[in-house]
Design an enzyme around this catalytic site. Structure first.
Site, PDB file in Angstrom:
ATOM      1  N   SER A 159      36.512 -31.551 -41.274  1.00 49.75           N
ATOM      2  CA  SER A 159      35.955 -32.832 -41.715  1.00 49.75           C
ATOM      3  C   SER A 159      34.431 -32.703 -41.892  1.00 49.75           C
ATOM      4  CB  SER A 159      36.326 -33.926 -40.708  1.00 49.75           C
ATOM      5  OG  SER A 159      36.037 -35.190 -41.239  1.00 49.75           O
ATOM      6  N   ARG A 228      35.328 -48.704 -36.798  1.00 49.22           N
ATOM      7  CA  ARG A 228      36.193 -47.657 -36.270  1.00 49.22           C
ATOM      8  C   ARG A 228      37.639 -47.856 -36.719  1.00 49.22           C
ATOM      9  NH1 ARG A 228      36.427 -42.456 -34.695  1.00 49.22           N
ATOM     10  NH2 ARG A 228      37.813 -42.098 -32.939  1.00 49.22           N
ATOM     11  N   ASP A 323      46.550 -35.442 -46.012  1.00 48.28           N
ATOM     12  CA  ASP A 323      45.174 -35.923 -45.834  1.00 48.28           C
ATOM     13  C   ASP A 323      44.739 -36.644 -47.101  1.00 48.28           C
ATOM     14  OD1 ASP A 323      42.477 -36.337 -45.406  1.00 48.28           O
ATOM     15  OD2 ASP A 323      42.030 -34.257 -44.855  1.00 48.28           O
ATOM     16  N   HIS A 356      44.413 -36.895 -42.216  1.00 48.24           N
ATOM     17  CA  HIS A 356      43.138 -36.208 -42.008  1.00 48.24           C
ATOM     18  C   HIS A 356      43.037 -35.635 -40.594  1.00 48.24           C
ATOM     19  CE1 HIS A 356      38.996 -35.242 -42.736  1.00 48.24           C
ATOM     20  NE2 HIS A 356      38.584 -35.950 -41.717  1.00 48.24           N
ATOM     21  N   ASP A 357      43.569 -36.352 -39.629  1.00 49.88           N
ATOM     22  CA  ASP A 357      43.515 -35.896 -38.239  1.00 49.88           C
ATOM     23  C   ASP A 357      44.269 -34.588 -38.016  1.00 49.88           C
ATOM     24  OD1 ASP A 357      41.843 -37.691 -37.069  1.00 49.88           O
ATOM     25  OD2 ASP A 357      43.391 -38.927 -36.151  1.00 49.88           O
TER      26      ASP A 357
END
EC number: 2.3.1.31
Lengths: 609, 609
Positions: A159, A228, A323, A356-357
């Site tokens: 990232s 967040r 992602d 993405h994680d």
């Protein structure tokens, strides 16, 4: 000692180092000066005598220097990449000296808006200058100087960490032997900027924000939590959210018919938001997301390829299929630019549902890639004795495929193909499989070889054995590659399985001076007789499939291929029809007697040239 | 009169009707009572004497009753679906009586939280009861009652409008002749709920929100704007945002190095947020997003299929390829449930880069579908004289393909296929093309026919001529369909182009009692001789392609297919090898003399059965 410390770096400590003094401040990209600058960092393992085993890990948006191990014996959670970093792990602290520092502008020990501004005695707040990814890298470089490290075996990051890695290869290319860029991009697109912008809006609009001067008062928790939550949605894939939460209600079986959070996904986001405001600073969130938005590697240099011009490390680019924040397409753009510039680049698009994680949640596949890639950079394939590296056993081949299977199938081809290739030339193996052919060509002919392969497990296997390989479907074309990038391209027993063999061959003849094509001869007498006398589609050792389950989408004979070459203006330099029983070329009646053929083809030279 | 009024319904007026009195309130799904309820609505066109031409349009989250035309001569903008609704347009106000009403809970004239609570004399605010999609439909029904409309030719809606359409087909199935559901879903997934929840958080956290009692004071504009921005990102596709904004800066060529909005995408979202707070009410946003989150058609009935059990209208489901808010997959779930329940359903996944907003931005393709679908519902294919409907000319065939091309190619097959099919049976045509074969079977044999087709333009063409057709790749399987859904499935000249012909045939034999397969015979003597004596892959009228450009992925002979049927336990009921020159069956040496073959196959009956 705790059990969990066994395969861990154990108890570690975040250290702090002043890298910029107040009286000689650092000039940032925005033009402003900043000093003093302190850096929080951790190191694990031992720097070798040659100082050639340093690995720098760069963290993402809300990460810190604490990559692995525990700060205290009773710590509940280890560092953020414990899965990947430690003794015997992919980033092996028994072999490598691992460094990670907190980024400039963060709130975990490195100088940022939460720190005291020496000019006012108050926290910087919004008086902190805007920082960029390049500034972050500059500060990391100053830390390495202080630590006496002049060479990095690898710089690794996911990232925003990957952005720092990319910046490293551009700013300090001479220091780096290899670079791993996971789930990253050279620039954010409009959608990602939009999400960041809305998150910042939420913080700036929070009544407690007070122009960033909330220190010692109520903090802008609502705004930061909303930012967040937005971020969190973009880190997960729709698929993983669906599987994890679906439409499940947290507590009741019936709707509550009010505006309280009741779906599990709502309470999960509430929880994530709440936990985040306890650990992160709102101003830092503004600064770091802005640094990400500003990052645009190509902009500074005109094109990406020019940006990478001086990079001479090995590159490993990794993306994850689900992602949608930093997509596989964005990773492929990096790969294409590097390949177009003749850089040594490998690529794997790892299948993962985690969005993405995934760069934090796919330790097995990513670990196999990292260990193989760093290991073979540390000890290149060309320097090996033939003994497999310990870490090679990590690699997973597809079920039922043993290493070498591909090679055994290709062996008959191999001698002929090898005989057509000059020593030391540059070779592209399309459909590289487990990499056996390339490995042997590197060993026997000293070629510089690159592979292209569609199967993820095969790609991981290739990387693990030290090859450079790109995870890609050849049918998507090679338009990003300049003409004559390679001396040879090899298309071994693949042409008949392609959707558009003509386009692929033309494309290969553009990017390589010569193209070696091998295929099963459908004109062999058994095929002819089978159809002629038995009225059946061909089936034999070379064409073992039933008509309905065959991966072969095209049937061609030697004559068909000859005509194809004539029509497409392709020069046949050599043509070896092969009788498999005798493993000898068929000298006569080749279109009847050969089960297989290997062609060496090239473009006709421009007569004026 | 203005030029722009020419193809428009012109000057229109939003009317208001009380549908629920205070003393006999409506009981909502949440259990609370609400009354009085007023409804804002518009109507265009004229209700026919038979009262059989009423079309109800349902609007999306922030829409209103003003679908088409202008409220005042100098109005800058027309109604929100002006492209689609008007004289001579897809929803033709010369033919149909069009009604649209503002939804319950909104702020555009229908009773919602902004209205005065008769019990307090103050605006409802958060005292307004939670409303659901079913409640919205209930209020629409009450309006139709007042208007004296007992039958709806069509109910049409996109996004949340589509949810209302689905609810209509479940709650009042007897009233509806057809339903168009565009860019919608039977339930939000976790990701969509998450985006809504974060938007509501932003409103609820706004300092001005004051528990919903902001009337006459500063309104929670920051929160509402943030909610709108989040929503807006989900309405566009990543691709459209990239093309529209990229990383372009709004005003400067250099970064401003501060936290002002500077990327074009940021200032665009700011603008969208600002415009939205000027026109929408924060409480209404809370209520309507909650109604969407709560919508779950399956939940109430156990399964979706049970929910649709009483629906007996024609369904037209439309999705858009780049819509990631309500995805094509979600539309396919609707289609699958309907098809599994034996409902009449058509489906088209329209290629569009515009994301969720495409239902407002693709008037040409969507218009062709709507006009054809509503028109053929109004005047069914079986009742026509053969004259093409006026609106059929709207449909676009792929470049170079003329209507009937497919039919001409299929004509030789047609007679044979038709002869194998019983009158009045239920037929699935896989690879329906422009629908000629089906249309003729409907006319000649009175079959109930459904098509399946991969090419979007062909699908639109089929819908336009009144056929029911599903836009789908047969290779993805038909597992959602029960056994023996059809009497016949037709696979005309398609088997050899499939990746997995064996799977497809097995699947068709499950969902249909009999399967008709036609294919070019690769065992024809010209193919044999070509390979035998000339050593060339077959090329002739039936197999006109070169080896490398052929769409045929498999070659098979009559013998191959015979063996396949034997091995797969498939009964060959009829087998007609066809000589094309004479258009006659080949009686002898069929595997040598026939260029083509038509098989009628079936499962072997269970001997015990």
């Amino acid at each position: 000692m705790d059990d969990r410390f066994e395969n861990s770096v154990g108890i570690v400590e975040t250290k702090r180092m002043r890298v910029v003094e107040e009286d000689s401040p650092l000039v940032l990209r925005c033009g402003k000066e900043l000093g003093p600058i302190d850096v929080a960092y951790e190191t694990y393992g031992k720097l070798s005598e040659k100082k050639d085993n340093a690995v720098l890990i760069c963290h993402a948006l809300t990460g810190d220097a604490h990559v692995a191990g525990y700060h205290k014996e009773n710590d509940r959670k280890p560092g953020w990449w414990e899965d990947m970093v430690g003794p015997g792990k992919a980033i092996d602290t028994n072999k490598y000296f691992v460094i990670c520092s907190n980024v400039l502008g963060s709130c975990y020990g490195t100088t940022g808006p939460v720190e005291t501004n020496p000019k006012t005695g108050e926290p910087y707040g919004l008086d902190f200058p805007i920082v960029t990814i390049a500034d972050m890298v500059e500060v990391q470089k100053l830390l390495l100087d202080k630590l006496g490290i002049k060479e990095l075996l690898a710089v690794i990051g996911g990232s925003m960490g990957g952005m720092q890695v990319l910046q490293w290869t551009v700013t300090y290319p001479e220091m780096i032997k290899s670079a791993v860029v996971a789930a990253s991009t050279t620039k954010l697109g409009a959608q990602a900027i939009a999400f960041d912008a809305v998150g910042r809006h939420a913080i700036l609009a929070d009544g407690n924000f007070a122009g960033g001067r909330y220190h010692g008062k109520d903090t802008p928790d609502n705004g930061l939590a909303i930012a967040r939550m937005i971020g969190h949605i973009t880190y997960l894939s729709e698929e993983s959210m669906r599987h994890k939460f679906g439409r499940e209600l947290r507590e009741n079986s019936e709707y509550s018919y009010d505006f309280d959070s009741e779906f599990s996904v709502e309470t999960y986001l509430d929880y994530q938001g709440q936990r985040f405001v306890e650990r992160f600073d709102a101003n830092s969130y503004l600064y770091i997301t802005k640094a990400m938005d500003y990052f645009d590697l190509a902009q500074e240099y005109g094109t990406l390829q020019k940006g990478f011009a001086n990079a001479n490390c090995r590159f490993m680019v990794v993306s994850f299929t689900s992602d949608w924040l930093f997509t596989a397409q964005q990773s492929e753009e990096i790969v294409n630019s590097l390949a177009a510039g003749g850089k040594d680049v490998s690529y794997c698009n790892i299948y993962s549902p985690y969005g993405h994680d995934a760069f934090l949640l796919e330790p097995i596949t990513l670990g196999a890639i990292l260990s193989g890639f760093i290991g073979s950079t540390y000890r290149p394939l060309s320097e090996r004795t033939g003994e497999p590296e310990e870490n090679e056993t990590r690699s997973a081949l597809p079920k039922g495929v043993k290493p070498g299977d591909h090679a055994r199938r290709a062996r008959v081809d191999y001698e002929l193909i090898s005989s057509m290739i000059d020593e030391g030339s540059k070779v592209l193996d399309v459909g590289a499989g487990d990499g056996e052919l390339l490995t042997r060509l590197i060993a026997d002919k000293g070629v510089r070889g690159e592979g292209m392969e569609l199967n993820q497990d095969m790609v991981v296997h290739c990387i693990n054995r030290g090859l450079s390989v790109v995870h890609r479907d050849i049918e998507r074309g090679l338009s990003y590659l300049p003409t004559d990038t390679f001396d040879y391209a090899i298309l071994s027993k693949t042409v008949q399985t392609l959707d558009n063999p003509d386009k692929v061959i033309r494309e290969l003849l553009r990017v390589a001076k010569k193209v070696i094509v091998s295929f099963p001869n459908f004109g062999h007498w058994r095929c002819r007789a089978g159809l002629m006398f038995r009225g059946r589609a061909p089936r034999n050792k070379q064409l073992p499939f039933r008509w309905y389950s065959s991966p072969n989408k095209h049937f061609l004979t030697l004559k068909d291929f000859d005509e194809f070459c004539r029509e497409q203006d392709i020069q046949v330099e050599k043509k070896i029809p092969l009788k498999l029983a005798s493993r000898r070329p068929a000298r006569f009646w080749s279109n009847i007697l050969a089960q297989q053929a290997v062609y060496l083809t090239s473009k006709y030279e421009n007569p004026a040239g």
